[in-house]
Write a protein that holds these residues in place. Structure first.
Motif, mmCIF file in Angstrom:
data_model
loop_
_atom_site.group_PDB
_atom_site.id
_atom_site.type_symbol
_atom_site.label_atom_id
_atom_site.label_comp_id
_atom_site.label_asym_id
_atom_site.label_seq_id
_atom_site.Cartn_x
_atom_site.Cartn_y
_atom_site.Cartn_z
ATOM 1 N N SER A 1 40.703 47.336 42.953
ATOM 2 C CA SER A 1 39.299 47.433 43.370
ATOM 3 C C SER A 1 38.545 48.360 42.423
ATOM 4 O O SER A 1 39.134 49.268 41.831
ATOM 5 C CB SER A 1 39.193 47.961 44.807
ATOM 6 O OG SER A 1 39.842 49.216 44.937
ATOM 7 N N TYR B 1 38.295 48.269 35.334
ATOM 8 C CA TYR B 1 38.334 47.261 36.393
ATOM 9 C C TYR B 1 38.185 45.851 35.825
ATOM 10 O O TYR B 1 38.819 44.917 36.305
ATOM 11 C CB TYR B 1 37.233 47.524 37.427
ATOM 12 C CG TYR B 1 37.137 46.421 38.458
ATOM 13 C CD1 TYR B 1 38.117 46.284 39.426
ATOM 14 C CD2 TYR B 1 36.089 45.501 38.439
ATOM 15 C CE1 TYR B 1 38.070 45.249 40.350
ATOM 16 C CE2 TYR B 1 36.028 44.468 39.361
ATOM 17 C CZ TYR B 1 37.020 44.348 40.318
ATOM 18 O OH TYR B 1 36.967 43.317 41.226
ATOM 19 N N LYS C 1 41.200 43.516 37.078
ATOM 20 C CA LYS C 1 40.908 42.580 38.164
ATOM 21 C C LYS C 1 41.756 41.314 38.018
ATOM 22 O O LYS C 1 41.993 40.597 38.994
ATOM 23 C CB LYS C 1 39.421 42.227 38.189
ATOM 24 C CG LYS C 1 38.939 41.417 36.994
ATOM 25 C CD LYS C 1 37.446 41.184 37.051
ATOM 26 C CE LYS C 1 36.961 40.364 35.840
ATOM 27 N NZ LYS C 1 35.493 40.209 35.834
ATOM 28 N N SER D 1 36.018 51.930 48.213
ATOM 29 C CA SER D 1 36.327 51.025 47.103
ATOM 30 C C SER D 1 37.026 49.769 47.600
ATOM 31 O O SER D 1 36.713 48.657 47.182
ATOM 32 C CB SER D 1 37.193 51.739 46.064
ATOM 33 O OG SER D 1 36.511 52.829 45.491
ATOM 34 N N ARG D 2 37.972 49.928 48.526
ATOM 35 C CA ARG D 2 38.714 48.777 49.031
ATOM 36 C C ARG D 2 37.837 47.884 49.909
ATOM 37 O O ARG D 2 37.930 46.651 49.845
ATOM 38 C CB ARG D 2 39.944 49.256 49.801
ATOM 39 C CG ARG D 2 40.969 49.901 48.875
ATOM 40 C CD ARG D 2 42.139 50.470 49.625
ATOM 41 N NE ARG D 2 42.997 51.231 48.702
ATOM 42 C CZ ARG D 2 44.033 51.961 49.078
ATOM 43 N NH1 ARG D 2 44.352 52.040 50.354
ATOM 44 N NH2 ARG D 2 44.751 52.619 48.182
ATOM 45 N N GLU E 1 35.576 45.902 47.651
ATOM 46 C CA GLU E 1 36.263 44.780 47.016
ATOM 47 C C GLU E 1 36.428 43.616 47.991
ATOM 48 O O GLU E 1 36.277 42.448 47.617
ATOM 49 C CB GLU E 1 37.631 45.235 46.495
ATOM 50 C CG GLU E 1 38.459 44.147 45.841
ATOM 51 C CD GLU E 1 37.853 43.606 44.560
ATOM 52 O OE1 GLU E 1 38.282 42.521 44.117
ATOM 53 O OE2 GLU E 1 36.940 44.269 44.000
ATOM 54 N N LYS F 1 33.215 41.876 48.173
ATOM 55 C CA LYS F 1 33.009 41.095 46.953
ATOM 56 C C LYS F 1 33.755 39.765 47.039
ATOM 57 O O LYS F 1 33.239 38.724 46.626
ATOM 58 C CB LYS F 1 33.514 41.873 45.728
ATOM 59 C CG LYS F 1 32.540 42.899 45.186
ATOM 60 C CD LYS F 1 33.035 43.472 43.871
ATOM 61 C CE LYS F 1 33.147 42.384 42.823
ATOM 62 N NZ LYS F 1 33.650 42.881 41.526
ATOM 63 N N GLU F 2 34.965 39.785 47.572
ATOM 64 C CA GLU F 2 35.748 38.559 47.698
ATOM 65 C C GLU F 2 35.064 37.572 48.644
ATOM 66 O O GLU F 2 35.083 36.360 48.409
ATOM 67 C CB GLU F 2 37.150 38.887 48.209
ATOM 68 C CG GLU F 2 38.031 39.578 47.178
ATOM 69 C CD GLU F 2 39.456 39.754 47.653
ATOM 70 O OE1 GLU F 2 39.724 39.428 48.834
ATOM 71 O OE2 GLU F 2 40.296 40.199 46.855
ATOM 72 N N SER G 1 45.162 41.347 40.319
ATOM 73 C CA SER G 1 45.156 41.480 41.774
ATOM 74 C C SER G 1 45.795 40.259 42.425
ATOM 75 O O SER G 1 45.383 39.123 42.185
ATOM 76 C CB SER G 1 43.710 41.654 42.269
ATOM 77 O OG SER G 1 43.689 42.182 43.569
#
Length: 319
Positions: free
Chosen positions: A165, A131, A135, A242-243, A246, A249-250, A138
């Protein structure tokens, strides 16, 4: 154990670098004594420089989730066959990069295009820092070329979004309400050689809920990799989490950027790179890194682009 393996491999890489340094010093001593070792010295120096670059690159991967496996989702934009073919090309490019980098790739979901290419796909990339490296990829990738599907040989522009992700595990707490998740079943399918079982076990999970910033979101995860519906459901749930993780996290990174007064959040859906086949040019719009070797890039030679991005965010974090 993954964190321990990561630390151990870093120490081993440092020890190898130190051995090369000592070897170079020995050759320098021989050179001062009049020995003809210039070729050997040059070879050791090249090895040292390459090992140093690799270690510096790995040292940039200090994020909380950088050590994790990665989930990569491909979604072609509008444009029908042309965009679906572009998505297939990106799918091959990242698969080639992962295999050349020593990662294991598993196909979780693959939906064929109507004429060529694919409608969507999801792969899992397993390996240390998968990852952390991916990353950087993306976002939306833009292709400009003379379309092989256009009888008038006109220039077309196509888009494909790549969403990366980290694969969640037991160390990540993410609680979802079962009432917010819709279960759908479908017939598994896929092109020959895609390692997809053609049996009635495909599972699609649809989560509709509210993220921490108050926005409503619809997230879809599919899996048709396993032979049993139960296994596909468990895998799809991991992908779903997982999605969502992510996306959260954003939100956190965007808030941090706002508070620090730095550049805004790197939106999923923003155009990060252009591939212009006619002009033999690939350019990353975030780092301005550019190359004319389009064929090598499409064959998975992405390390320079990834390194340029990691250097950029490393500088931003230090600032």
């Amino acid at each position: 154990m993954k964190q321990l393996d990561n630390e151990k491999s870093l120490v081993e890489a440092w020890d190898k670098l130190n051995e090369l340094r000592e070897s170079i010093n020995v050759y320098l001593e021989f050179l001062e004594m009049g020995e003809d070792v210039e070729d050997e010295l040059a070879q050791e120096y090249i090895k040292f420089q390459k090992a140093l670059d690799n270690l510096e690159l790995r040292n940039m991967l200090k994020g909380t989730d950088d050590h994790r496996d990665a989930v990569v989702n491909f979604n072609p934009g509008a444009g029908g066959t042309e965009s679906q073919d572009w998505a297939e090309m990106l799918y091959r490019m990242y698969t080639r990069w992962a295999e050349r980098s020593g990662f294991k790739v598993s196909v979780i979901d693959y939906q064929d295009g109507e004429v060529a290419g694919m409608k969507s796909a999801t792969i899992e990339v397993q390996g240390n820092n998968a990852y952390g490296f991916l990353k950087a990829e993306s976002g939306v990738h833009r292709l400009v070329r003379v379309s092989p599907f256009d009888s008038n040989a006109r220039r077309h522009t196509s888009f494909c979004s790549v969403f990366v992700s980290p694969l969640v595990d037991d160390t990540i707490e993410l609680n979802l309400n079962d009432s917010d998740i819709e279960l759908q079943r479908f017939h598994s399918s896929g092109a020959g050689g895609q390692n997809v079982n053609k049996v009635e076990t495909g599972v699609r999970l649809v989560w509709t809920g509210t993220l921490s910033d108050g926005t409503e979101q619809r997230v879809v995860a599919e899996c048709q990799q396993e032979r049993s519906q139960l296994q596909n459901r468990e895998k799809a749930l991991v992908l779903l989490k997982s999605r969502i993780y992510e996306l959260e996290k954003e939100i956190q990174e965007a808030e941090k950027a706002r508070l620090e007064g730095t550049k805004g959040k790197n939106e999923w859906g923003s155009q990060i790179r252009s591939y212009v086949f006619d002009d033999q040019r690939v350019k990353d719009h975030r780092t301005n890194h550019e190359t004319s070797n389009v064929a090598a890039v499409m064959d998975g030679d992405l390390d320079d682009f990834i390194k340029a991005y990691l250097l950029l965010i490393s500088v931003d974090e230090q600032a």
